[in-house]
Design a protein around this motif. Structure first.
Motif, PDB file in Angstrom:
ATOM      1  N   GLU A   1     -20.229  15.244  51.771  1.00 41.47           N
ATOM      2  CA  GLU A   1     -20.723  15.412  50.397  1.00 41.47           C
ATOM      3  C   GLU A   1     -19.751  16.256  49.581  1.00 41.47           C
ATOM      4  O   GLU A   1     -19.516  16.004  48.403  1.00 41.47           O
ATOM      5  N   THR A   2     -19.184  17.272  50.229  1.00 45.38           N
ATOM      6  CA  THR A   2     -18.236  18.144  49.540  1.00 45.38           C
ATOM      7  C   THR A   2     -17.002  17.357  49.128  1.00 45.38           C
ATOM      8  O   THR A   2     -16.516  17.461  48.004  1.00 45.38           O
ATOM      9  N   LEU A   3     -16.506  16.573  50.070  1.00 45.67           N
ATOM     10  CA  LEU A   3     -15.298  15.782  49.793  1.00 45.67           C
ATOM     11  C   LEU A   3     -15.565  14.774  48.680  1.00 45.67           C
ATOM     12  O   LEU A   3     -14.729  14.572  47.796  1.00 45.67           O
ATOM     13  N   SER A   4     -16.743  14.188  48.701  1.00 46.44           N
ATOM     14  CA  SER A   4     -16.995  13.187  47.670  1.00 46.44           C
ATOM     15  C   SER A   4     -17.151  13.862  46.308  1.00 46.44           C
ATOM     16  O   SER A   4     -16.740  13.302  45.281  1.00 46.44           O
ATOM     17  N   ALA A   5     -17.708  15.072  46.280  1.00 44.25           N
ATOM     18  CA  ALA A   5     -17.769  15.825  45.009  1.00 44.25           C
ATOM     19  C   ALA A   5     -16.356  16.116  44.512  1.00 44.25           C
ATOM     20  O   ALA A   5     -16.061  16.000  43.323  1.00 44.25           O
ATOM     21  N   MET A   6     -15.471  16.460  45.439  1.00 45.40           N
ATOM     22  CA  MET A   6     -14.096  16.751  45.046  1.00 45.40           C
ATOM     23  C   MET A   6     -13.444  15.522  44.432  1.00 45.40           C
ATOM     24  O   MET A   6     -12.772  15.601  43.414  1.00 45.40           O
ATOM     25  N   HIS A   7     -13.673  14.382  45.039  1.00 45.40           N
ATOM     26  CA  HIS A   7     -13.087  13.153  44.505  1.00 45.40           C
ATOM     27  C   HIS A   7     -13.671  12.804  43.154  1.00 45.40           C
ATOM     28  O   HIS A   7     -12.963  12.376  42.249  1.00 45.40           O
ATOM     29  N   ARG A   8     -14.957  13.009  43.023  1.00 48.15           N
ATOM     30  CA  ARG A   8     -15.589  12.687  41.748  1.00 48.15           C
ATOM     31  C   ARG A   8     -15.014  13.577  40.645  1.00 48.15           C
ATOM     32  O   ARG A   8     -14.692  13.121  39.558  1.00 48.15           O
ATOM     33  N   LEU A   9     -14.881  14.870  40.943  1.00 46.45           N
ATOM     34  CA  LEU A   9     -14.329  15.794  39.945  1.00 46.45           C
ATOM     35  C   LEU A   9     -12.900  15.408  39.599  1.00 46.45           C
ATOM     36  O   LEU A   9     -12.531  15.302  38.432  1.00 46.45           O
ATOM     37  N   ARG A  10     -12.111  15.187  40.632  1.00 50.35           N
ATOM     38  CA  ARG A  10     -10.696  14.904  40.393  1.00 50.35           C
ATOM     39  C   ARG A  10     -10.503  13.613  39.612  1.00 50.35           C
ATOM     40  O   ARG A  10      -9.630  13.534  38.767  1.00 50.35           O
TER      41      ARG A  10
ATOM     42  N   ARG B   1      -0.783  16.476  34.375  1.00 49.59           N
ATOM     43  CA  ARG B   1      -1.360  16.166  33.061  1.00 49.59           C
ATOM     44  C   ARG B   1      -2.655  15.376  33.187  1.00 49.59           C
ATOM     45  O   ARG B   1      -3.457  15.330  32.273  1.00 49.59           O
ATOM     46  N   SER B   2      -2.840  14.736  34.346  1.00 45.74           N
ATOM     47  CA  SER B   2      -4.051  13.955  34.506  1.00 45.74           C
ATOM     48  C   SER B   2      -5.268  14.861  34.756  1.00 45.74           C
ATOM     49  O   SER B   2      -6.394  14.410  34.630  1.00 45.74           O
ATOM     50  N   LEU B   3      -5.021  16.108  35.115  1.00 47.94           N
ATOM     51  CA  LEU B   3      -6.127  17.038  35.311  1.00 47.94           C
ATOM     52  C   LEU B   3      -6.310  17.835  34.022  1.00 47.94           C
ATOM     53  O   LEU B   3      -5.519  18.706  33.700  1.00 47.94           O
ATOM     54  N   THR B   4      -7.350  17.519  33.304  1.00 46.98           N
ATOM     55  CA  THR B   4      -7.524  18.136  31.987  1.00 46.98           C
ATOM     56  C   THR B   4      -8.347  19.413  32.047  1.00 46.98           C
ATOM     57  O   THR B   4      -8.434  20.142  31.080  1.00 46.98           O
ATOM     58  N   LEU B   5      -8.964  19.658  33.184  1.00 50.25           N
ATOM     59  CA  LEU B   5      -9.676  20.931  33.361  1.00 50.25           C
ATOM     60  C   LEU B   5      -9.149  21.567  34.655  1.00 50.25           C
ATOM     61  O   LEU B   5      -9.540  21.177  35.748  1.00 50.25           O
TER      62      LEU B   5
ATOM     63  N   GLU C   1     -10.057  19.675  38.092  1.00 51.26           N
ATOM     64  CA  GLU C   1      -9.426  20.110  39.334  1.00 51.26           C
ATOM     65  C   GLU C   1     -10.446  20.830  40.208  1.00 51.26           C
ATOM     66  O   GLU C   1     -11.206  21.678  39.737  1.00 51.26           O
ATOM     67  N   ALA C   2     -10.472  20.482  41.473  1.00 56.18           N
ATOM     68  CA  ALA C   2     -11.290  21.186  42.457  1.00 56.18           C
ATOM     69  C   ALA C   2     -10.384  21.409  43.651  1.00 56.18           C
ATOM     70  O   ALA C   2      -9.474  20.619  43.898  1.00 56.18           O
ATOM     71  N   ARG C   3     -10.604  22.479  44.366  1.00 54.31           N
ATOM     72  CA  ARG C   3      -9.622  22.830  45.398  1.00 54.31           C
ATOM     73  C   ARG C   3     -10.287  23.513  46.579  1.00 54.31           C
ATOM     74  O   ARG C   3     -11.160  24.357  46.405  1.00 54.31           O
TER      75      ARG C   3
END
Ligand SMILES: *Cc1c(COP(=O)(O)O)cnc(C)c1O
Length: 397
Positions: free
Chosen positions: A302-311, A5-9, A316-318
């Protein structure tokens, strides 16, 4: 664990035909009382799919799932592994089902690296591989639907005598009507999983231009039977049911419209990406299947930090293929080459949300978050962070 539920997109939001579109076909099942064993709907679906891809005669055989299609294609084209050629060359940059299918058919997966441009195995390099004489199968994967070079693989097979099978699970929309240019004797397995562009819930299909190969694939998913009840070869029950064929037929009825909408989302992603003057590169339909949007940064950090920022903003990023199949515990003991390109790519290809009815606002939200116009949500969802790390920590290292 991550609280969904914490992932709204979400990363995906499958949309399959609704009751009104499916019901005429279900009514046909009620009337025919055929539910299984390649009933009228399955045969109708296979004929219509053959025409859709541009085949002149039937060259499509349905299956219970993409994985089953892969197993059927392997058993049909290569048979189960022989003791003198126990290895299967396969990539690690794929979904776990690719290597699993080979292993279920008796092969020992041996992971080989992909080429940096194509993301696919390289037939020229593999021809010189020191283990080639022990290889009984090459499983070529079309990662994210990116098609491998068909003619090069047909030549590889003709010259080495080693059977090749293509895991084209995500390729439905990439193949279009190019059937005439598909390789002559290499079967291609497709998935109709709900998360793929063309779906029916659970399902799949094998494309094979060669009649003998297609029949062998069919036999392998029908208990080894072909027209009688004599099992000349080993087989399983991997057939599609009439109910799934009903959904797939309805999906095919609406496919032109759905594909337009998917391509529309891809176009709007491209436009938003261009507008943001972003240093990352975006892959959407055109390069890959219209069910994915992939963002790639110059570095894994950079990819990992983008993932964290999105999450942490609820988006959701995967890493769709995780850290690679070779890192999955079930395959950790398998032999592997040096996988430099795989190791690099796998930590830099980040899946972004993509679905048929994704709005401009939702695409905008992804980019606003990536370009940090939106403040980080406070408090960040700690579980989501932990999970993201658990998913990715060896990728970062
Ligand atoms: C989806 C997928 C599969 C598995 O298909 P299922 O229908 O889920 O069995 C296999 N390989 C690849 C590359 C996939 O993307």
């Amino acid at each position: 664990m991550l609280n969904p539920r914490s992932l709204t997109l979400p990363i995906a939001k499958p949309l399959l035909p609704d009751l009104a579109m499916i019901s005429p076909y279900i009514r046909q099942i009620d009337e025919s009382r055929g539910y299984s064993n390649r009933g009228p709907l399955v045969r109708c679906l296979e004929d219509r799919l053959s025409a859709h891809f541009g085949f002149e005669s039937q060259a499509v055989m349905t299956a219970a799932s993409g994985t089953m299609a892969l197993i059927g294609a392997i058993m049909g084209a290569a048979g189960i592994a022989r003791p003198d050629r126990p290895l299967c060359f396969c990539p690690a940059m794929t979904f776990v089902a690719s290597a699993a299918a080979a292993q279920v058919c008796g092969y020992a997966p041996h992971f080989v690296d992909v080429a940096p441009e194509s993301w696919c195995l390289d037939p020229v390099r593999l021809r010189r591989h020191p283990e080639l004489s022990k290889v009984g199968l090459v499983l070529v994967v079309a990662p994210y639907g990116r098609l491998p070079q068909f003619s090069a693989w047909q030549s590889f097979m003709d010259e080495t005598g080693i059977p090749v099978v293509i895991d084209g699970a995500a390729c439905f929309d990439m193949i279009g009507d190019m059937a005439p240019s598909l390789p002559e004797r290499i079967p291609i397995a497709l998935s109709f999983h709900a998360t793929k562009a063309f779906g029916c819930g659970e399902g799949g299909a094998i494309l094979a231009r060669d009649r003998v190969v297609l029949e062998a694939c069919f036999r392998s998913l029908n208990h080894g039977f072909l027209g009688d009840r004599i099992a000349l070869t080993l087989g399983v029950n991997g057939k599609m049911s009439e109910y799934h064929a009903a959904v797939a037929l309805a999906e095919l009825d609406g496919w032109a419209g759905k594909f337009d909408r998917l391509r529309g989302v891809a176009r709007r992603y491209r436009a938003e990406h261009a507008r943001c003057d972003f240093k990352a590169e975006l892959f959407v339909h055109g390069d890959i299947s219209s069910t994915y949007a992939l963002l790639t940064f110059p570095t894994q950090d950079e990819t990992l930090s983008a993932m964290h920022r999105l999450r942490s903003s609820g988006i959701e990023a995967r890493y769709w293929y995780g850290q690679g199949v070779h890192r999955q515990p079930a395959f950790a003991a398998r032999s592997t080459d040096q996988l430099d390109v795989t190791e690099d790519l796998i930590g830099r290809l980040l899946g972004l949300p993509f679905f048929v009815d994704m709005s401009d606002g939702e695409i905008g939200r992804v980019y606003a978050c990536l370009t940090q116009e939106v403040p980080m949500q406070d408090p960040p969802i700690r579980d989501a962070r932990n999970e993201a790390w658990a998913l990715t920590e060896t990728v970062a290292s």
